[in-house]
Write an enzyme that holds these catalytic residues in place. Sequence first.
Site, PDB file in Angstrom:
ATOM      1  N   SER A 226       0.864  -1.194   0.000  1.00  0.00           N
ATOM      2  CA  SER A 226       0.000   0.000   0.000  1.00  0.00           C
ATOM      3  C   SER A 226       0.894   1.235   0.000  1.00  0.00           C
ATOM      4  CB  SER A 226      -0.858   0.004   1.269  1.00  0.00           C
ATOM      5  OG  SER A 226      -1.444   1.273   1.474  1.00  0.00           O
TER       6      SER A 226
ATOM      7  N   TYR B  55      -2.173  -1.166  10.610  1.00  0.00           N
ATOM      8  CA  TYR B  55      -2.272  -1.558   9.192  1.00  0.00           C
ATOM      9  C   TYR B  55      -1.040  -1.098   8.419  1.00  0.00           C
ATOM     10  CZ  TYR B  55      -3.978  -1.302   4.337  1.00  0.00           C
ATOM     11  OH  TYR B  55      -4.130  -1.429   2.979  1.00  0.00           O
TER      12      TYR B  55
HETATM   13  P1  NAD Z   1     -11.645  -5.961  -0.048  1.00  0.00           P
HETATM   14  O1  NAD Z   1     -12.391  -5.809   1.218  1.00  0.00           O
HETATM   15  O2  NAD Z   1     -12.423  -6.115  -1.289  1.00  0.00           O
HETATM   16  O3  NAD Z   1     -10.642  -7.190   0.035  1.00  0.00           O
HETATM   17  C1  NAD Z   1     -10.037  -7.612   1.228  1.00  0.00           C
HETATM   18  C2  NAD Z   1     -10.321  -9.094   1.359  1.00  0.00           C
HETATM   19  O4  NAD Z   1      -9.544  -9.620   2.428  1.00  0.00           O
HETATM   20  C3  NAD Z   1     -11.755  -9.426   1.707  1.00  0.00           C
HETATM   21  O5  NAD Z   1     -12.564  -9.564   0.567  1.00  0.00           O
HETATM   22  C4  NAD Z   1     -11.609 -10.744   2.466  1.00  0.00           C
HETATM   23  O6  NAD Z   1     -11.944 -11.824   1.633  1.00  0.00           O
HETATM   24  C5  NAD Z   1     -10.135 -10.841   2.787  1.00  0.00           C
HETATM   25  N1  NAD Z   1      -9.898 -11.117   4.203  1.00  0.00           N
HETATM   26  C6  NAD Z   1      -9.807 -10.245   5.232  1.00  0.00           C
HETATM   27  N2  NAD Z   1      -9.599 -10.916   6.373  1.00  0.00           N
HETATM   28  C7  NAD Z   1      -9.556 -12.241   6.049  1.00  0.00           C
HETATM   29  C8  NAD Z   1      -9.360 -13.424   6.809  1.00  0.00           C
HETATM   30  N3  NAD Z   1      -9.147 -13.391   8.146  1.00  0.00           N
HETATM   31  N4  NAD Z   1      -9.402 -14.613   6.149  1.00  0.00           N
HETATM   32  C9  NAD Z   1      -9.612 -14.671   4.823  1.00  0.00           C
HETATM   33  N5  NAD Z   1      -9.787 -13.568   4.050  1.00  0.00           N
HETATM   34  C10 NAD Z   1      -9.750 -12.370   4.672  1.00  0.00           C
HETATM   35  O7  NAD Z   1     -10.697  -4.698  -0.142  1.00  0.00           O
HETATM   36  P2  NAD Z   1      -9.453  -4.338  -1.094  1.00  0.00           P
HETATM   37  O8  NAD Z   1      -9.245  -2.912  -0.893  1.00  0.00           O
HETATM   38  O9  NAD Z   1      -9.606  -4.873  -2.445  1.00  0.00           O
HETATM   39  O10 NAD Z   1      -8.247  -5.079  -0.374  1.00  0.00           O
HETATM   40  C11 NAD Z   1      -7.345  -5.915  -1.035  1.00  0.00           C
HETATM   41  C12 NAD Z   1      -5.925  -5.589  -0.625  1.00  0.00           C
HETATM   42  O11 NAD Z   1      -5.601  -4.291  -1.101  1.00  0.00           O
HETATM   43  C13 NAD Z   1      -5.695  -5.555   0.891  1.00  0.00           C
HETATM   44  O12 NAD Z   1      -4.466  -6.182   1.184  1.00  0.00           O
HETATM   45  C14 NAD Z   1      -5.598  -4.076   1.185  1.00  0.00           C
HETATM   46  O13 NAD Z   1      -4.813  -3.811   2.319  1.00  0.00           O
HETATM   47  C15 NAD Z   1      -4.932  -3.590  -0.086  1.00  0.00           C
HETATM   48  N6  NAD Z   1      -5.049  -2.144  -0.314  1.00  0.00           N
HETATM   49  C16 NAD Z   1      -6.264  -1.585  -0.524  1.00  0.00           C
HETATM   50  C17 NAD Z   1      -6.333  -0.214  -0.709  1.00  0.00           C
HETATM   51  C18 NAD Z   1      -7.652   0.473  -0.926  1.00  0.00           C
HETATM   52  O14 NAD Z   1      -7.686   1.713  -0.929  1.00  0.00           O
HETATM   53  N7  NAD Z   1      -8.744  -0.232  -1.128  1.00  0.00           N
HETATM   54  C19 NAD Z   1      -5.175   0.563  -0.702  1.00  0.00           C
HETATM   55  C20 NAD Z   1      -3.953  -0.053  -0.500  1.00  0.00           C
HETATM   56  C21 NAD Z   1      -3.897  -1.414  -0.310  1.00  0.00           C
END
Ligand code: NAD
Length: 340
Positions: free
Chosen positions: A232, A245
Amino acid sequence: MADDDFFKARRKVMQGATAALAAAVTTPALAQPQSQPGTAAGAASAKSGVQDPRPLYPHPPFPVQSQPWPGLAARMTPRPDHGERSYRGSGRLTGRRALITGGDSGIGRATAIAFAREGADVAINYLPQEEEDAREVVELIRAAGRKAVALPGDIRDEAFCKSLVDKAVSALGGLDILVNNAGRQQSHDSILDITTDAFDWTLKTNVYALFWITKAAIPHMPAGAAIINTASVNAYDPSENLLDYACTKAAIANFTKGLAKQMAKRGIRVNAVAPGPFWTPLQVSGGQTEANLKEFGAKTPMGRPGQPAEIATVYVQLASSESSYVTGQVYGASGGSGQP
Ligand code: NAD
Ligand code: MG
């Protein structure tokens, strides 16, 4: 029919099928570019296919909304665009076998759709509460003519992580691509509000699980395989409300670079993607303060958050053998601000 012709013909059929299915699971307004025909941007787009990125997707302010964790893409307003109607494959991952954690929604879902349309069979992991989102992804992978494997379960458990990899390997017949994407993000205004349990939950999900799954996967991965982690912009510029985080994301970026050095000896490439603000369930299920959510993405030079569809191509690029000299890198997609 020559192999090339066969794949071209099959892609054409699949694109028709996936477009029909995608229409059923997306909000049409979101999936279409929002530039108007007749404007300068619209005209340029019609002539050359070039698209102005600014008006493509929704800008803040966003409607106030909150869901119980882990949230569902299906219940967000506006609905995120995961590329259901837009992603076009070109055979870049034909025959590959991929495991994607958090593949039900957000960035993982966009990656699953893109991988399938590039010719890969895909296993997704997610939480049992996310079955509704996961079902749609499974259907989209199948509509692309590829094998879909649904493997729900909680990755905070080491035994589950091992069985997840074993089940993916046996269902797919091997493993060429691992995308560690699942993540836990909960906003806390002060360090004084972060309990030990909350801290542990974030670290278990974002760091321990990534370690357990990667360790279980490597013995199954051939030379030429790729591991892609999700870091991130918080790895480099931590938000003050995301202390626990942000430090996991710094750990992931560091782990990626170290592991890449080891894995070069096996011919396995290891990279990470560092997204900026993306419109996903993570953000509306405790990941942001209400005020931050309303203005989500406003502080980026682009003035809006990214949609998952806008980052999937980075995962495709890193998974593809065309990136054979790319390892130990952290790729950004952040609307113009943030590092790496
Ligand atoms: P999202 O909520 O769609 O995806 C996160 C997923 O993590 C969930 O769908 C869930 O299936 C999974 N998860 C969480 N805890 C879990 C557990 N204990 N067991 C199994 N699965 C679990 O959101 P996203 O934003 O697409 O996140 C995906 C990745 O992107 C993450 O690592 C997040 O940190 C990273 N990210 C997101 C952003 C943003 O702005 N959305 C920015 C930087 C990084
Ligand atoms: Mg989800």
